[in-house]
Each structure stands twice: as C-alpha cells, then as structure tokens.
Design an enzyme around this catalytic site. Structure first.
Site, PDB file in Angstrom:
ATOM      1  N   HIS A  28       0.837  -1.205   0.000  1.00  0.00           N
ATOM      2  CA  HIS A  28       0.000   0.000   0.000  1.00  0.00           C
ATOM      3  C   HIS A  28       0.876   1.261   0.000  1.00  0.00           C
ATOM      4  O   HIS A  28       0.579   2.239  -0.682  1.00  0.00           O
ATOM      5  CB  HIS A  28      -0.906   0.034   1.240  1.00  0.00           C
ATOM      6  CG  HIS A  28      -1.884  -1.095   1.308  1.00  0.00           C
ATOM      7  ND1 HIS A  28      -1.783  -2.119   2.222  1.00  0.00           N
ATOM      8  CD2 HIS A  28      -2.991  -1.372   0.585  1.00  0.00           C
ATOM      9  CE1 HIS A  28      -2.785  -2.953   2.063  1.00  0.00           C
ATOM     10  NE2 HIS A  28      -3.525  -2.548   1.074  1.00  0.00           N
ATOM     11  N   GLY A  37      -2.723  -2.267  -7.038  1.00  0.00           N
ATOM     12  CA  GLY A  37      -1.559  -3.144  -7.132  1.00  0.00           C
ATOM     13  C   GLY A  37      -1.780  -4.308  -8.094  1.00  0.00           C
ATOM     14  O   GLY A  37      -2.879  -4.873  -8.172  1.00  0.00           O
TER      15      GLY A  37
END
Ligand code: PAF
Length: 280
Positions: free
Chosen positions: A37, A148
């Site tokens: 993150h 991601g």
C-alpha cells in the site's frame, strides 16, 4: 493529515482542492496496510498529487461471512503508516455511510472478466468490488486511481468499470511488492501461522519457476510440473493455477508464446486464502 468519516465532508474538501487546480490521487484499501500500500501512496505523492486513502472493509465483496469477520482491522497502525508517509487525506467511512440503503451486493454486469478464475471461486466477489469502487470513485472523483498488480483480475475489473461508466479517472497499476524471500505482500499474510508462512513461499517459488521456463515448455506441461512441485507442500490446497492471456485472462493456445501472458494462482495455506501472479 486530514481524516473524514462522512461523505459530504470529504466531498466538500476535495471540491476546494480541485478548485485550486490540484490533482488528486486515490488508493482504495481495506486497511491492514503494508509496504504494498505504501508503494501506491508513494507513487501518487511522487506525481505531486493530493493523496487520498480510503480504509473500508467492504461487506459486499466477501463471499464467505467468516472471511469478512476475520479480516484484520488495524486502524491505529494504518493511520500511523499513512501519516508517516505523508498521506494528505484519509476517508474512514462507516458501512451506513457507503450503503445507506443496505448492503445488498449489486451487479454492474461487467462481463466475463468478473466470472472467471477468482470470480468462479468467489461468487459475487467482483460485483461487490465494482460496487464499492464505483461508490468511492463517485465520492472522490480522483485524477488517478492507484492499485496493485497483485490483484491483477481486480485491476482488470476496475478498468472495465472505468470504461463502462465512464469515469474520467486514469488507473495506475503498480508492481507487486514482495517480502525479501519472495512472498507477495498481502493483508492476509498476518493470519498465517509461522509454519504456514514458510509453506506459503512455495507459491511465489512456483511462479518464478513458470517465468523461468515459459519459453521452453508448453503451458500444459508447465502447469502440470507446477502442480507436481506444489504437491511437495501438502499444506497448500490449490484452487487454480493458470497461464492465460494478459488481456483477456482466457487460456492461450500452446505455440502462441508471443501473446503477452500471465500466470495466476489462488491457494489455501492452512485457513488463509492467498493469490499471486507473475507476468510472463
Ligand atoms: O483490494 C482491496 O483492498 C479491495 O478489494 C478494494 C479495492 C479496496 C475494494 O474494497
């Protein structure tokens, strides 16, 4: 770092920010933040954007109630990580703020991409993901959305959502972050026992093996050998392991090694379900 719980408050602030001509980058999360993150956050900051992070464990994307209940909640440390990495705005809504009319999963009919692989094993999962990401995009209206590669199919579903709606937001896909030993970073890793943390390494190892041998062996042979390798770790139960087109996630015919491909897998390690992938 500013922190908002109510939709109208964050909308008001973002209107001012955008009115000043600033660009907004957004990373949606379910918390339990890790370096994966943080890499998304850094990419948005590097682009000079006012960076917004949401922390919301979305009930409509869990096909198993047990998985929802056990999802790690680490809000205090998440907020610390975000402030240490210069996040500008955090959105921390309650369920009723996002779903004032109840938490029924709604389908946006985004097509086959939502029903194959992960979608086939987690029925309704991507409907819930598209539903919540749509609501968050309506609220934040960011210039860039950062996600991601580890959740490759999710990224494809969100790209489809952006095209179909359409949203003006541009999706930025960031590389999977791995631990030093190769394990893909995931919020679920904290639920692995120390023994299963070691067993889980077989997943990234098999993906690296596939990448190394992709040019020399047929896809069928590679998948067969991969299953053989993984059978040496009986604690791992594979749900799927496929080599597919990077664009459609459909199978690639053997001999068509020129088509950009990706190997994707999902497996249970003990009672934790992990996914990972590698571009070939
Ligand atoms: O990847 C996640 O953490 C979630 O699926 C997302 C994109 C935040 C939607 O709830």
């Amino acid at each position: 770092m500013l922190c908002y719980k109510r939709r109208e408050d964050i909308e008001r602030v973002l209107k001012i920010v955008k009115g000043e001509g600033k660009k907004v980058g957004f990373l949606p999360t379910m918390g339990a933040l890790h370096d994966g993150h943080v890499s998304l956050l850094r990419q948005s900051k590097r682009a000079g954007e006012i960076t917004v992070c949401s922390i919301f464990v979305n009930p409509t994307q869990f096909n198993q109630q047990e998985d929802f209940v056990k999802y790690p909640i680490t809000t205090a440390s998440d907020l610390l990580i975000l402030s240490q990495n210069d996040c500008d705005i955090v959105f921390l809504p309650e369920v009723s703020e996002i779903y004032p009319n109840g938490t029924t999963t709604k389908t946006l009919n985004l097509g086959k991409i939502t029903t194959i692989l992960e979608g086939a094993h987690r029925l309704g999962h991507f409907d819930g993901v598209a539903q919540v990401v749509g609501i968050l995009l309506d609220i934040i209206s960011p210039h860039h959305l950062y996600m991601g590669q580890k959740d490759f199919q999710q990224v494809m579903v969100v790209q489809k959502l952006i095209e179909v709606k359409p949203y003006k937001t541009r999706l930025v896909i960031c590389p999977t972050q791995r631990e030093k030993d190769g394990l893909a970073m995931s919020s679920r890793n904290v639920r692995l026992t120390p023994e299963n943390r070691i067993h889980a390494l077989s997943l990234s190892k098999v993906l690296f093996y596939i990448k190394e041998n992709y040019r020399n062996l047929s896809n069928e042979k590679l998948v067969e050998l991969s299953y053989e390798l993984l059978s040496k770790t009986p604690e791992i139960k594979i749900e799927y392991l496929n080599i597919v087109s990077k664009y459609s996630l459909e199978p690639i015919e053997t001999g068509n090694q020129s088509e950009p491909a990706i190997a994707l897998l999902a497996a249970w390690v003990g009672n934790v379900r992990l996914i990972d992938n590698i571009l070939l």
